[in-house]
Design an enzyme around this catalytic site. Structure first.
Site, short mmCIF file in Angstrom:
data_model
loop_
_atom_site.label_atom_id
_atom_site.label_comp_id
_atom_site.label_asym_id
_atom_site.label_seq_id
_atom_site.Cartn_x
_atom_site.Cartn_y
_atom_site.Cartn_z
N SER A 253 0.65 -1.26 -0.09
CA SER A 253 -0.15 -0.23 -0.45
C SER A 253 1.14 1.16 0.30
CB SER A 253 -0.76 0.29 1.50
OG SER A 253 -0.19 0.54 2.24
N LYS A 254 0.35 2.28 0.08
CA LYS A 254 0.90 3.25 -0.19
C LYS A 254 1.73 3.75 1.14
CE LYS A 254 -2.02 6.30 -3.64
NZ LYS A 254 -3.33 6.77 -3.59
N ARG A 255 1.65 3.26 2.08
CA ARG A 255 2.65 3.54 3.19
C ARG A 255 3.38 3.28 3.06
NH1 ARG A 255 2.52 -0.80 7.54
NH2 ARG A 255 0.90 -2.00 6.27
N HIS A 256 4.43 1.80 2.18
CA HIS A 256 4.71 1.44 1.60
C HIS A 256 6.15 2.19 0.87
CE1 HIS A 256 2.94 -1.90 2.89
NE2 HIS A 256 3.77 -2.06 3.87
#
Ligand code: GLU
Length: 481
Positions: A253-256
């Site tokens: 996800s974008k958090r990665h």
């Protein structure tokens, strides 16, 4: 029935093209290439609320940028169009009617409240919810009554209870107990098809022979096979790919980091590197050579060899691979691609030739194109900040070197790299012979004066790009510290 190999990618335009969808598209594309088949793009935009034109454009642009060109699709057309689901709305009710007529489907008049109640009941009894089949055998009078009440029916598929077995191209034999599925809706009460129904009708009419997609769709496959069987249509082959997970094994996800292809491009990743990288998520080349073009991969590709397990998206490996592509790329092409990342600088200060030279001497350590931003400020503007190198520049050694450098450089030809290289070499050798200065120390002083840094690109290259006048002006300023 044609035996032609026909595969498709069928993205829903509810976001920009995800890197995982790019990999699914690639594996379909490779399979089509390898088998001499067709690769088709279909836009599944039945969810009007989440669909946006900008996402459709992004999907088109990203697939093209990755080199995954389709043989049939919304823009190029083809024999089995239209290739955008929302333009096919008149097709689905006809097939729903066929299923109704044959007794494979039935009208469901239940309201949302009634269905909610059923679900709550199941939760209370700790049972997995399946529809009660309440509307399977309603009387004509009841039906009349519902119509009078103004209810609109959805259409449910009547699931035959059996053991359903299919041979997945990637995962091998898969078995399902269809009694656990429950009669599912194929047409909503507002007249639009559900995903599981539309996808079968489209794949059937577009004569799709092989469906290669993410394993998040496995639970849909038995439903889809049952619909094919009910329609008397040939069931395509299925292949479900393992998922792409983040390094911490959670869903990517974008958090990665970036997840959309266009975001990777904005960060300075090359589409050639990206597509090469995603090919290696679940597939390995027979000769262990990892850096390969899509055409080279296509020759070596065998769908049966795709790993059925999940793959980890190693950003570090992508960085390494991107760096490899940057090192190998044609310099003019690389310069074109780097220019958008240099918007902080006045590029008119450098000729095209010098700009290319700058890219050539600074590309070695880059992992992304964006990285170049921090490595090139001293190629632009009149002065460079000297705060970081002040101490170094005010030593006796530096003063001595810079003094001599100013004197000699007046006579050097800054347009001739070989001569400049030899002149610098001689300067270093002389200082070593006469003063015992290490060649490294001599160069540090010059580099610090001209760039304000102690390390960076090749010094001869820097001097030719900056030119004699600017180099001398900067050196004099450094001398004045
Ligand atoms: N529109 C579906 C998706 O984006 C396609 C599923 C399929 O390939 O059947 O997940």
């Amino acid at each position: 029935m044609t035996d032609e190999i026909r595969v498709r990618i069928a993205p829903s335009p509810s976001g920009n093209l995800h890197i995982g969808t790019a990999r699914t598209a690639l594996f379909n594309y490779l399979f089509a290439k390898k088998e001499g088949g067709k690769f088709i793009l279909r836009i599944e935009d039945t969810d009007a609320e989440r669909t946006k034109q900008e996402y459709i454009d992004n999907i088109f642009d990203s697939l093209k940028a990755l080199g995954l060109n389709w043989d049939e699709g919304p823009d190029v057309g083809g024999e089995y169009g239209p290739y955008t689901q929302s333009e096919r709305f008149d097709i689905y009710p006809k097939y729903a009617q066929i299923l109704l007529d044959k007794g494979y489907a039935y009208e469901c008049w239940c309201t949302n409240e009634e269905l909610e109640q059923e679900k709550e009941e199941a939760v209370k009894n700790h049972k997995a919810y399946v529809y009660s089949r309440k509307c399977l055998n309603i009387t004509p009078e009841q039906r009349e009554q519902y119509i009078k009440e103004g209810r609109k029916p959805s259409i449910r598929f009547k699931v035959e209870h059996k053991e359903l077995i299919f041979n997945d191209m990637v995962k091998g034999e898969l078995k399902f107990d269809t009694s656990l599925i429950g009669d599912f809706v194929i047409m909503k009460s507002n007249g639009t098809p559900t995903y599981n129904f539309a996808v079968v009708i489209d794949d059937m009419l577009m004569k799709i022979s092989h469906i290669i997609r993410g394993e998040d769709h496995i639970s849909n496959t038995p439903k889809q096979i049952l619909i094919y069987e009910a329609l008397g249509a040939k069931v395509p082959e299925f292949g479900h790919l393992g998922m792409i997970l983040a390094p911490d094994r959670s869903k990517l996800s974008k958090r990665h980091g970036a997840t959309a292809v266009s975001d990777f491009v904005k960060e300075g990743y090359l589409t050639d590197a990206l597509i090469n990288f995603v090919a290696l998520l679940g597939w390995a080349p027979s000769d262990s050579v990892e850096i390969k073009t899509v055409d080279e991969i296509a020759k070596d590709f065998r769908i049966k060899e795709i790993s059925s397990s999940n793959s980890i998206f190693e950003y570090d490996k992508l960085n390494w691979m991107n760096g490899q592509y940057i090192k190998k790329m044609d310099i003019s092409k690389l310069t074109d691609m780097i220019i958008p990342f240099l918007s902080d600088y006045d590029l008119s200060e450098l000729s095209r030739e010098k700009l290319e030279k700058m890219v050539e001497i600074t590309r070695e350590p880059l992992t992304t194109l964006k990285d170049i931003q921090k490595d090139v400020p001293y190629f632009f503007g009149e002065d460079v900040p000297l705060d970081e190198v002040k101490e170094l520049l005010t030593t006796e050694l530096s003063k001595n070197v810079l003094n001599k450098f100013i004197e000699l450089a007046q006579k050097w030809d800054f347009t001739n790299e070989q001569e400049l290289h030899d002149d610098l070499q001689k300067l270093r050798d002389d200082f070593k012979a006469n003063f015992g200065y290490k060649p490294k120390e001599t160069m540090w002083a010059i580099r610090a004066a001209v760039t304000g840094r102690t390390r960076g690109a090749d010094m001869v290259g820097i001097l030719t790009i900056l030119g004699k006048d600017k180099v001398l002006r900067r050196t004099k300023k450094a001398m004045a510290l």
